[in-house]
Design a protein around this motif. Structure first.
Motif, PDB file in Angstrom:
ATOM      1  N   THR A  59       0.816  -1.362   0.063  1.00 32.77           N
ATOM      2  CA  THR A  59      -0.138   0.040   0.065  1.00 32.77           C
ATOM      3  C   THR A  59       0.942   1.247   0.103  1.00 32.77           C
ATOM      4  OG1 THR A  59      -1.923  -1.123   1.118  1.00 32.77           O
ATOM      5  CG2 THR A  59      -1.756   1.336   1.407  1.00 32.77           C
ATOM      6  N   VAL A  60       2.064   1.157   0.927  1.00 30.52           N
ATOM      7  CA  VAL A  60       2.714   2.481   0.842  1.00 30.52           C
ATOM      8  C   VAL A  60       3.501   2.560  -0.562  1.00 30.52           C
ATOM      9  CG1 VAL A  60       4.802   3.294   1.941  1.00 30.52           C
ATOM     10  CG2 VAL A  60       3.001   2.229   3.446  1.00 30.52           C
ATOM     11  N   LEU A  61       4.117   1.464  -1.026  1.00 26.67           N
ATOM     12  CA  LEU A  61       4.596   1.465  -2.358  1.00 26.67           C
ATOM     13  C   LEU A  61       3.828   2.200  -3.503  1.00 26.67           C
ATOM     14  CD1 LEU A  61       7.108   0.779  -4.195  1.00 26.67           C
ATOM     15  CD2 LEU A  61       6.266  -1.549  -4.397  1.00 26.67           C
ATOM     16  N   SER A  62       2.455   1.699  -3.563  1.00 28.86           N
ATOM     17  CA  SER A  62       1.645   2.038  -4.629  1.00 28.86           C
ATOM     18  C   SER A  62       1.227   3.686  -4.176  1.00 28.86           C
ATOM     19  CB  SER A  62       0.356   1.357  -4.531  1.00 28.86           C
ATOM     20  OG  SER A  62       0.390   0.067  -4.752  1.00 28.86           O
ATOM     21  N   PHE A  63       1.267   4.207  -2.925  1.00 29.20           N
ATOM     22  CA  PHE A  63       1.029   5.402  -2.450  1.00 29.20           C
ATOM     23  C   PHE A  63       2.187   6.474  -3.211  1.00 29.20           C
ATOM     24  CE2 PHE A  63       2.473   8.663   0.464  1.00 29.20           C
ATOM     25  CZ  PHE A  63       1.475   9.694   0.292  1.00 29.20           C
ATOM     26  N   ILE A  64       3.571   5.794  -3.018  1.00 32.70           N
ATOM     27  CA  ILE A  64       4.583   6.577  -3.303  1.00 32.70           C
ATOM     28  C   ILE A  64       4.419   6.643  -5.065  1.00 32.70           C
ATOM     29  CG2 ILE A  64       7.043   6.446  -3.636  1.00 32.70           C
ATOM     30  CD1 ILE A  64       7.346   5.046  -0.788  1.00 32.70           C
ATOM     31  N   LEU A  65       4.276   5.600  -5.675  1.00 29.62           N
ATOM     32  CA  LEU A  65       4.067   5.740  -7.244  1.00 29.62           C
ATOM     33  C   LEU A  65       3.091   6.476  -7.772  1.00 29.62           C
ATOM     34  CD1 LEU A  65       4.538   1.874  -8.015  1.00 29.62           C
ATOM     35  CD2 LEU A  65       6.309   3.583  -8.373  1.00 29.62           C
ATOM     36  N   ASP A  66       1.889   6.521  -6.914  1.00 29.22           N
ATOM     37  CA  ASP A  66       0.931   7.607  -7.140  1.00 29.22           C
ATOM     38  C   ASP A  66       1.195   8.895  -7.223  1.00 29.22           C
ATOM     39  OD1 ASP A  66      -0.653   5.377  -8.064  1.00 29.22           O
ATOM     40  OD2 ASP A  66      -1.643   5.213  -6.090  1.00 29.22           O
ATOM     41  N   ILE A  67       2.003   9.162  -5.974  1.00 28.22           N
ATOM     42  CA  ILE A  67       2.272  10.516  -5.718  1.00 28.22           C
ATOM     43  C   ILE A  67       3.112  10.991  -7.005  1.00 28.22           C
ATOM     44  CG2 ILE A  67       3.732  12.127  -4.217  1.00 28.22           C
ATOM     45  CD1 ILE A  67       0.955  11.709  -3.307  1.00 28.22           C
ATOM     46  N   VAL A 169      -6.208   6.612   4.402  1.00 26.97           N
ATOM     47  CA  VAL A 169      -5.255   7.664   4.099  1.00 26.97           C
ATOM     48  C   VAL A 169      -4.630   7.725   2.958  1.00 26.97           C
ATOM     49  CG1 VAL A 169      -3.898   9.452   5.241  1.00 26.97           C
ATOM     50  CG2 VAL A 169      -5.705   8.602   6.598  1.00 26.97           C
ATOM     51  N   LEU A 170      -3.791   6.542   2.770  1.00 27.02           N
ATOM     52  CA  LEU A 170      -2.857   6.522   1.838  1.00 27.02           C
ATOM     53  C   LEU A 170      -3.639   6.068   0.476  1.00 27.02           C
ATOM     54  CD1 LEU A 170      -0.184   3.976   3.537  1.00 27.02           C
ATOM     55  CD2 LEU A 170       0.012   6.448   3.006  1.00 27.02           C
ATOM     56  N   ALA A 171      -4.611   5.785   0.494  1.00 27.74           N
ATOM     57  CA  ALA A 171      -5.577   5.601  -0.797  1.00 27.74           C
ATOM     58  C   ALA A 171      -6.293   6.861  -1.298  1.00 27.74           C
ATOM     59  CB  ALA A 171      -6.744   4.440  -0.661  1.00 27.74           C
ATOM     60  N   VAL A 172      -6.333   7.715  -0.204  1.00 30.82           N
ATOM     61  CA  VAL A 172      -7.064   9.147  -0.545  1.00 30.82           C
ATOM     62  C   VAL A 172      -6.234  10.174  -1.003  1.00 30.82           C
ATOM     63  CG1 VAL A 172      -8.027  11.054   0.660  1.00 30.82           C
ATOM     64  CG2 VAL A 172      -9.068   8.774   1.027  1.00 30.82           C
ATOM     65  N   ILE A 173      -4.998  10.260  -0.421  1.00 29.02           N
ATOM     66  CA  ILE A 173      -4.001  11.460  -0.442  1.00 29.02           C
ATOM     67  C   ILE A 173      -3.577  11.592  -1.980  1.00 29.02           C
ATOM     68  CG2 ILE A 173      -1.692  12.090  -0.318  1.00 29.02           C
ATOM     69  CD1 ILE A 173      -1.737  11.009   2.435  1.00 29.02           C
ATOM     70  N   PRO A 174      -3.162  10.710  -2.765  1.00 31.29           N
ATOM     71  CA  PRO A 174      -3.193  10.937  -4.212  1.00 31.29           C
ATOM     72  C   PRO A 174      -4.315  11.684  -5.051  1.00 31.29           C
ATOM     73  CG  PRO A 174      -2.570   8.786  -3.881  1.00 31.29           C
ATOM     74  CD  PRO A 174      -3.337   9.276  -2.606  1.00 31.29           C
ATOM     75  N   LEU A 192     -13.728   9.775  -3.296  1.00 28.94           N
ATOM     76  CA  LEU A 192     -13.102  10.068  -1.944  1.00 28.94           C
ATOM     77  C   LEU A 192     -14.427   9.609  -1.098  1.00 28.94           C
ATOM     78  CD1 LEU A 192     -11.691  13.447  -2.169  1.00 28.94           C
ATOM     79  CD2 LEU A 192     -10.555  11.299  -2.068  1.00 28.94           C
ATOM     80  N   TRP A 193     -15.832   9.623  -1.231  1.00 28.36           N
ATOM     81  CA  TRP A 193     -16.557   9.206  -0.385  1.00 28.36           C
ATOM     82  C   TRP A 193     -16.682   7.817  -0.475  1.00 28.36           C
ATOM     83  CZ3 TRP A 193     -19.023  11.787   3.313  1.00 28.36           C
ATOM     84  CH2 TRP A 193     -18.937  13.160   3.445  1.00 28.36           C
ATOM     85  N   PHE A 194     -16.492   7.211  -1.731  1.00 26.42           N
ATOM     86  CA  PHE A 194     -16.411   5.794  -1.776  1.00 26.42           C
ATOM     87  C   PHE A 194     -15.329   5.097  -0.806  1.00 26.42           C
ATOM     88  CE2 PHE A 194     -14.996   1.959  -3.909  1.00 26.42           C
ATOM     89  CZ  PHE A 194     -16.107   1.083  -4.008  1.00 26.42           C
ATOM     90  N   ILE A 195     -14.374   5.561  -0.633  1.00 28.91           N
ATOM     91  CA  ILE A 195     -12.837   5.191  -0.141  1.00 28.91           C
ATOM     92  C   ILE A 195     -13.613   5.332   1.284  1.00 28.91           C
ATOM     93  CG2 ILE A 195     -10.604   5.421   0.597  1.00 28.91           C
ATOM     94  CD1 ILE A 195     -10.042   6.396  -2.369  1.00 28.91           C
ATOM     95  N   LEU A 196     -13.804   6.546   1.661  1.00 35.83           N
ATOM     96  CA  LEU A 196     -14.520   6.853   3.071  1.00 35.83           C
ATOM     97  C   LEU A 196     -15.613   5.804   3.664  1.00 35.83           C
ATOM     98  CD1 LEU A 196     -14.266   8.584   5.714  1.00 35.83           C
ATOM     99  CD2 LEU A 196     -16.249  10.060   4.523  1.00 35.83           C
ATOM    100  N   GLY A 197     -16.489   5.277   2.771  1.00 39.94           N
ATOM    101  CA  GLY A 197     -17.094   4.408   3.208  1.00 39.94           C
ATOM    102  C   GLY A 197     -16.926   2.833   3.456  1.00 39.94           C
ATOM    103  N   ILE A 198     -15.821   2.520   2.685  1.00 44.09           N
ATOM    104  CA  ILE A 198     -15.124   1.244   2.962  1.00 44.09           C
ATOM    105  C   ILE A 198     -14.251   1.234   4.196  1.00 44.09           C
ATOM    106  CG2 ILE A 198     -13.195  -0.020   2.003  1.00 44.09           C
ATOM    107  CD1 ILE A 198     -13.961   0.631  -1.063  1.00 44.09           C
ATOM    108  N   VAL A 199     -13.666   2.558   4.355  1.00 39.88           N
ATOM    109  CA  VAL A 199     -12.817   2.569   5.614  1.00 39.88           C
ATOM    110  C   VAL A 199     -13.895   2.488   6.814  1.00 39.88           C
ATOM    111  CG1 VAL A 199     -11.668   4.170   7.031  1.00 39.88           C
ATOM    112  CG2 VAL A 199     -11.090   4.138   4.574  1.00 39.88           C
TER     113      VAL A 199
END
Length: 254
Positions: A59-67, A169-174, A192-199
């Motif tokens: 998840t962190v690796l995907s976050f870095i690549l997305d940023i 949070v890591l999914a939302v930031i990008p 963003l609302w979809f991710i929040l719902g899953i969380v």
């Protein structure tokens, strides 16, 4: 009581049969697999701590690549997006393969992990069950650091919720850094609302995971909703593909 030769042989044979049954059940058979098998194979069983550790890592690796990808200059975006796309496909393959292994440990088909590891993270990461049969020892690597990460986040209610929040949070930031000219602002808000719902859905599961009646139906609920979610995902992707092809056909010169 004096142990006769027959009693000794009987007890020894029973132990041998039990050991063989255990070896067959774990699928180890004395053979130890390498890192590539661990990452890319859909066969095997892994512990929840190992699954948590690697889930956070990728998840962190995907976050870095997305940023990085959203900050690439426009003139170089096509080349970089192609490279990042290929890397993300490898990461997606690995994440699905790890989900399959964790599902096998819990006694269910790996198919349910494709969407289940997103919608039902507590099931795969925190559920303690008598049917949980991991086999981490079948791999040459011990992955001790990843297991320590998993052990930390599985300590108590607070650390479990923290794990879900970090993933969210890591999914939302990008998406917050995306260019709204490329990605419509309303579409970003929907994501963003979809991710929040899953969380929130996952956090809610954490509070019920130790309730007896909830545990009784947890696996069945996961199977049904994961199957429905998977089909909705496929339909959405296919529909988006058809719409894209239609738009290309409409705007192409005749």
């Amino acid at each position: 009581m004096v142990e006769t030769k027959n009693n000794y042989r009987k007890r020894y044979n029973n132990k041998g049969q039990a050991h063989r049954r255990y070896s067959n059940h774990t699928g180890n058979g004395g053979k130890r697999h390498g890192l590539l098998n661990f990452l890319f194979s859909f066969e095997g069983r892994i512990s929840k701590n190992l699954f948590i550790g690697f889930s956070l890592f990728f998840t962190v690796l995907s976050f870095i690549l997305d940023i990085i990808s959203v900050n690439v200059p426009v003139e170089n975006s096509q080349v970089f997006n192609t490279i990042f796309g290929i890397i993300n496909l490898f990461i997606l393959w690995i994440v699905i393969a790890l989900g399959y292994k964790r599902a096998h440990s819990l006694g269910i088909s790996g198919f349910y992990s494709i969407v289940g590891t997103i919608l039902f993270k507590p099931f795969f990461c925190f559920l303690r069950t008598e049917r949980d049969f991991p086999n981490d020892s079948s791999y040459k690597n011990h992955f001790d650091r990843f297991k320590k990460i998993g052990y930390f986040f599985d300590k108590n209610l607070f650390t479990r919720i923290l794990f879900i929040l970090i993933i969210g949070v890591l999914a939302v930031i990008p998406y917050l850094f995306m260019n709204k000219n490329v990605f419509a602002g309303s579409d970003i808000n929907n994501v963003l609302w979809f991710i929040l719902g899953i969380v929130l859905f996952n956090i809610l599961q954490i509070f019920f995971i130790n309730v007896k009646w909830f545990r009784r139906y947890y696996s069945n609920i996961l199977k049904v909703l994961s199957f429905v979610g998977y089909n909705l995902f496929v339909i959405t992707i296919y529909s988006a593909y058809l719409i894209t092809m239609l738009q290309i056909a409409m705007h192409s010169p005749k």
